[in-house]
Design an enzyme around this catalytic site. Structure first.
Site, PDB file in Angstrom:
ATOM      1  CB  ILE A 297      -0.923   0.014   1.234  1.00 51.63           C
ATOM      2  CG1 ILE A 297      -1.838  -1.210   1.222  1.00 51.63           C
ATOM      3  CG2 ILE A 297      -1.774   1.284   1.248  1.00 51.63           C
ATOM      4  CD1 ILE A 297      -2.732  -1.331   2.432  1.00 51.63           C
ATOM      5  N   PRO A 298       1.076   1.888  -1.148  1.00 54.76           N
ATOM      6  CG  PRO A 298       0.863   2.725  -3.320  1.00 54.76           C
ATOM      7  CD  PRO A 298       0.257   1.733  -2.372  1.00 54.76           C
ATOM      8  CB  CYS A 299       1.737   5.303   2.803  1.00 54.98           C
ATOM      9  SG  CYS A 299       2.940   4.260   3.635  1.00 54.98           S
ATOM     10  CG  HIS A 300       6.490   4.550  -1.064  1.00 51.06           C
ATOM     11  ND1 HIS A 300       5.738   3.399  -0.912  1.00 51.06           N
ATOM     12  CD2 HIS A 300       6.914   4.546  -2.365  1.00 51.06           C
ATOM     13  CE1 HIS A 300       5.725   2.724  -2.055  1.00 51.06           C
ATOM     14  NE2 HIS A 300       6.428   3.400  -2.951  1.00 51.06           N
ATOM     15  NE  ARG A 301       4.086   3.910  -5.705  1.00 47.64           N
ATOM     16  CZ  ARG A 301       3.511   2.804  -6.157  1.00 47.64           C
ATOM     17  NH1 ARG A 301       2.219   2.807  -6.454  1.00 47.64           N
ATOM     18  NH2 ARG A 301       4.223   1.706  -6.308  1.00 47.64           N
TER      19      ARG A 301
END
Length: 282
Positions: free
Chosen positions: A245-249
């Site tokens: 789940i790409p919260c880094h984006r």
């Protein structure tokens, strides 16, 4: 002389203090608005702008946290938790848990007693990981700079589950994301526990493409709640599955990276790695 913004902030701070002190009485919107000397309509709008959630939702969060503390006592019953929290009965407690925690009070109390969780450690381009799965899918993934600490954090999520150190096919499919092309993304299954709001935010994050970026404001708009940027930030911070789940984006509207749970250096490396992957595929 205080500006209107400062006056609003002071009122919200006073309202929050009032709610924390009196949540067992489950005060109504009108009662809290009267306490800070504004109309109910204006207070509702003002509170949501400053806190990211409605006064009712904030009161629910206070209530659920208090009830969770009571339920951790093995001798406590659901009636005890409902009564001590100021709720009208166990059915209200049940509805509150389903809405906020995504589980029943009984499921929270038994701490995942019927759940079997496999976990393993793996290496990624960004450091060691711990990845855990149920029969339904990946339930947890986090960077594990300290394996013992990482396992302790995993077990605190479902303290009564049965844990086995075992790399299964569900975990293997998830780890392909680091070594294979992204055509296998449909093989990754997730088993997430969260509130409806959190699940909506996490689902929206999954739509941010590899190599792409979004902002907290973009995510809030995508879930049709443009003023909930703070609440979106909180949901992103509670993401239980790193990288998948790409919260880094997600970055700030100013272009700043903002905070990242596993460190901004790691976030920078992730975004650079993804950009290079996209470039190589084009």
């Amino acid at each position: 002389m205080e500006t209107s913004s400062q006056i609003d902030y002071n009122r919200i701070a006073e309202a929050i203090a009032y709610l924390k002190l009196n949540f067992k009485q489950q005060p109504s919107l009108d009662q809290v608005a009267e306490h800070v000397n504004v109309s109910s309509f204006h207070f509702q709008r003002m509170f949501k702008e400053w806190a990211g959630v409605s006064p009712k939702k904030f009161l629910q969060y206070l209530s659920i946290e208090y009830a969770k503390g009571i339920l951790k006592d093995k001798a406590a019953t659901l009636f005890d938790a409902a009564y001590e929290t100021g709720l009208s009965g166990t059915s209200r407690l049940h509805d509150l848990f389903i809405n906020i925690e995504g589980m029943t009070p009984g499921e929270f109390k038994n701490g995942g007693e019927q759940l079997t969780i496999n976990y393993s450690y793996a290496e990624s381009p960004f450091g060691s990981l711990i990845v855990a799965s149920t029969t339904k899918g990946i339930c947890y993934m986090a960077f594990a700079d300290d394996q013992i600490e990482a396992l302790t954090r995993l077990k605190s999520t479902f303290p009564n589950a049965k844990y086995y150190q075992l790399l299964d096919i569900i975990q293997q499919n998830a780890l392909y994301i680091f070594t294979q092309d992204w055509s296998r993304l449909n093989e990754i299954k997730l088993h997430l526990k969260g509130t409806p709001f959190q699940l909506k935010v996490w689902e929206t994050l999954l739509k941010v493409p590899m190599g792409g970026l979004s902002t907290y404001a973009d995510i809030a708009s995508a879930i049709n709640n443009p003023k909930a940027k703070r609440a979106v930030g909180s949901a992103i911070g509670n993401n239980p599955v790193a990288f998948l789940i790409p919260c880094h984006r997600v970055i700030k509207s100013t272009g700043e990276f903002g905070q990242y749970h596993w460190g901004n250096c790691r976030k920078t490396a992730m975004l650079g790695w993804e950009a290079a992957k996209v470039d190589s595929q084009q």
